[in-house]
Design a protein around this motif. Structure first.
Motif, PDB file in Angstrom:
ATOM      1  N   GLY A  48       0.771  -1.236   0.000  1.00  0.00           N
ATOM      2  CA  GLY A  48       0.000   0.000   0.000  1.00  0.00           C
ATOM      3  C   GLY A  48       0.798   1.280   0.000  1.00  0.00           C
ATOM      4  O   GLY A  48       0.234   2.367   0.223  1.00  0.00           O
ATOM      5  N   HIS A  62      -2.199   4.161  -4.106  1.00  0.00           N
ATOM      6  CA  HIS A  62      -3.269   4.680  -3.256  1.00  0.00           C
ATOM      7  C   HIS A  62      -3.665   3.714  -2.150  1.00  0.00           C
ATOM      8  O   HIS A  62      -4.210   4.130  -1.122  1.00  0.00           O
ATOM      9  CB  HIS A  62      -4.500   4.998  -4.120  1.00  0.00           C
ATOM     10  N   GLN A  63      -3.411   2.413  -2.362  1.00  0.00           N
ATOM     11  CA  GLN A  63      -3.805   1.449  -1.342  1.00  0.00           C
ATOM     12  C   GLN A  63      -3.136   0.108  -1.565  1.00  0.00           C
ATOM     13  O   GLN A  63      -2.542  -0.137  -2.620  1.00  0.00           O
ATOM     14  CB  GLN A  63      -5.316   1.274  -1.329  1.00  0.00           C
TER      15      GLN A  63
END
Length: 316
Positions: A48, A62-63
């Motif tokens: 992430g 973003h993740q």
């Protein structure tokens, strides 16, 4: 106006940056040219935080792989060493996205991840031509094609590089019209958008300036019969010339004989299988038409300077 489509890109370590850029930039340019927020995009990777491409460029994501939200499309993108970096967590994330109804896709060797997750069985798929031989041996239940991309199957796939731009432009055209896709291509100075059925590798005629349909036909037959090589006389008969004529054609255009060209094709396939799969040397020999493993080993060593049982070690 329809709501913006949200594309997510699951990036696997050492992913191909060329395919990545060719995936994202058409979406950005579509927004720019249309003056509307037609597309959004997010990046996902294990951990992430960030992920590094094969050229050393690091991308902040973003993740991570946990609790991936719903997206309109989720593409998985990998590179040359995909098999070393694909983990169970990647496969679980892809399966979970599929069960939630997310439309999946793969770019370049990201197709391996979907295949390992069991999500491509029974459908057509594309992958970069360098991976074809090993992939076809490992996943016979998948209909592998040599097209630049596949967009008429439940899961879309592109072979990587500029083929990724072709796929994105076709997706833009399907949703927002051909005029917008052409405008995006113009902004990219990309004037040869291909259909999915286009062959990945440039044709023999284009690469060498040849205009010999009989030569092209003979090579097509040779490529299709690597596992059980046809005799040169039978190939000549299929092409519609005598054996002597076929030898003259190969000598004139390729400066080699049909027999030598056929052997080189088989050895090229053998090398791909050794580097891309875990097949034994005996199985590779059989898959490339060598009845005797010892003969295969001698011919392979002469061609590549290393015996087949040491080829994998040499590349690590």
């Amino acid at each position: 106006m329809p709501p913006a489509e949200h594309f997510a890109f699951l990036l696997i370590e050492e992913f191909t940056h060329l395919a990545f850029a060719n995936a994202v930039e058409p979406l950005r340019i579509a927004n720019l040219v249309s003056g509307e927020p037609l597309y959004r995009w997010s990046f996902i990777a294990a951990g992430g935080a960030e992920v590094t491409a094969s050229n050393g460029v690091t991308i902040r994501v973003h993740q991570g792989l946990e609790s991936i939200p719903s997206y309109d499309r989720l593409f998985v993108l990998a590179g040359t060493n995909a098999r070393q970096h694909i983990t169970r967590a990647h496969l679980a994330a892809l399966r979970h996205a599929r069960t939630r109804g997310t439309a999946l896709g793969a770019l370049c060797s990201g197709t391996y991840a979907l295949a390992l997750a069991g999500l491509l069985n029974g459908q057509r798929a594309a992958i970069h031509w360098e991976f074809h031989d090993g992939f076809a041996e490992e996943f016979p239940e998948i209909e592998l094609v040599r097209s630049v991309f596949v967009d008429d199957a439940p899961i879309v796939t592109a072979s990587g590089g500029s083929a990724t731009a072709d796929l994105m432009l076709n997706l833009i055209a399907a949703r927002h019209g051909e005029d917008l896709a052409i405008s995006v291509a113009d902004q990219m100075v990309y004037n040869a958008v291909r259909e999915g059925s286009a062959a990945q590798r440039v044709s023999l005629q284009s690469r060498t300036g040849l205009r010999s349909p009989r030569l092209a036909h003979a090579i097509q037959i040779m490529r299709a019969s690597v596992e059980q090589p046809m005799s040169i006389s039978l190939i000549a008969k299929e092409v519609g010339v005598s054996t002597r004529q076929l030898e003259r054609i190969f000598g004139k255009h390729l400066n080699t004989s049909p027999k030598k060209y056929m052997l080189d094709l088989r050895l090229e396939r053998a090398r791909h299988l050794l580097l891309q799969t875990e097949m034994s040397v005996i199985d590779v020999a059989m898959a490339t038409g060598f009845e005797s493993p010892s003969h295969f080993a001698r011919v392979y060593r002469t061609a590549f300077g290393v015996p087949p049982n040491r080829q994998r070690n040499r590349m690590t």
